[in-house]
Design an enzyme around this catalytic site. Structure first.
Site: not given
Ligand code: AMP
Length: 216
Positions: A16, A91, A130, A163, A174
C-alpha cells in the site's frame, strides 16, 4: 472537478505504501496514511502517540474513534477539489462506515477501492526485508528494492531503519488482525460495486502502471 477519494486496501505487506508513493503524483493525490500519521505522533511523543504506541507495538489496531478523529481532522483541510489517497484506512467496518459519513458530509466521492492482492508468504518476505528512510519516509527492501548504499536513502541521504512492528512475530499478528478485522471490507466494498482487485505480487513498476491505468 469535485473532490474524490481512492482507497488502497490490502494485507500488511501488500504494498500500500509503496503504491501510494508511485501513484501519488499521477493523480495529484493527498496521501492519507493513518500508519504514517500515528508514527509521527509516536515520534513527537504526543498523547495520541502514547496511546497509539501501545497498540502498534503489539501489531494490534488503534481504536476506531481515535483513527476517525485524525482522519476527520485531515479531511477538514483538504479543500473542495482535493483528491485523497487513503492508505491503511479504513481497517474495520466501523471505520468504513465512519468514512462514508465523513465523505458524504464533505461532498467527496469515493471513486474506487483498490484491493492489492498478495499471498501471505510474500507479505512476510516483504515486511521482514522492508527498510524506511527516517528522514523522508521512502521505502526500500533489502533484496527487492535495495538502496544504492546499504542503510542510506537514495533520495535524501537519510538513515534507513526497520520498523519495530516489522519483526516476524508482530508481522504474523498483523496478518491475523487483517483476516479478523479488515478482510470483511472486501465484501463490503465489493457488494457496493466499488472494489477492483489488483495483483500486487509482481514488480513495483508493473503494479504502479496497472493502477494508474485503472484510475484513468
Ligand atoms: P501501517 O503503517 O498502515 O501498516 O500501520 C501500522 C500500525 O498502525 C498498524 O499495525 C496499527 O497498529 C496502526 N494503524 C494504522 N492505521 C490504522 C487504522 N486505520 N486503524 C487502526 N490502527 C491503525
Amino acid at each position: 472537478m469535485s473532490a474524490e477519494a481512492v482507497i488502497l486496501l490490502g494485507a500488511p505487506g501488500a504494498g500500500k505504501g509503496t503504491m501510494a508513493e508511485g501513484i501519488r503524483e499521477a493523480g495529484n493525490f493527498i496521501h492519507v496514511s493513518t500508519g504514517d500519521m500515528l508514527r509521527e505522533a509516536v515520534k513527537a511523543g504526543t498523547p495520541l502517540g502514547r496511546e497509539a504506541e501501545s497498540f502498534m507495538s503489539k501489531g494490534m489496531l488503534v481504536p476506531d474513534e481515535t483513527i476517525l478523529k485524525i482522519v476527520r481532522e485531515r479531511l477538514s483541510h483538504g479543500g473542495a477539489e482535493a483528491h485523497y489517497l487513503f492508505d491503511g484506512f479504513p481497517r474495520t467496518l466501523a471505520q468504513a462506515r465512519g468514512l462514508d459519513a465523513e465523505l458524504s458530509a464533505s461532498g467527496v466521492t469515493l471513486k474506487t477501492v483498490l484491493l492489492l492482492d498478495v499471498p501471505p508468504a510474500l507479505s512476510v518476505q516483504r515486511l521482514t526485508g522492508r527498510r524506511i528512510c527516517r528522514q523522508c519516509g521512502a521505502n526500500y527492501h533489502v533484496q527487492n528494492i535495495p538502496p544504492r548504499r546499504a542503510g542510506v536513502c537514495d533520495v535524501c541521504g537519510g538513515e534507513l531503519y526497520q520498523r519495530l512492528d516489522d519483526r516476524r512475530e508482530t508481522i504474523l499478528k498483523r496478518l491475523e488482525v487483517f483476516q479478523e478485522q479488515t478482510a470483511g471490507l472486501i465484501a463490503y466494498y465489493h457488494e457496493r460495486g466499488q472494489l477492483q482487485r489488483v495483483d500486487s505480487s509482481g514488480p513495483r513498476e508493473a503494479t504502479v502502471a496497472e493502477i494508474i491505468k485503472r484510475l484513468q
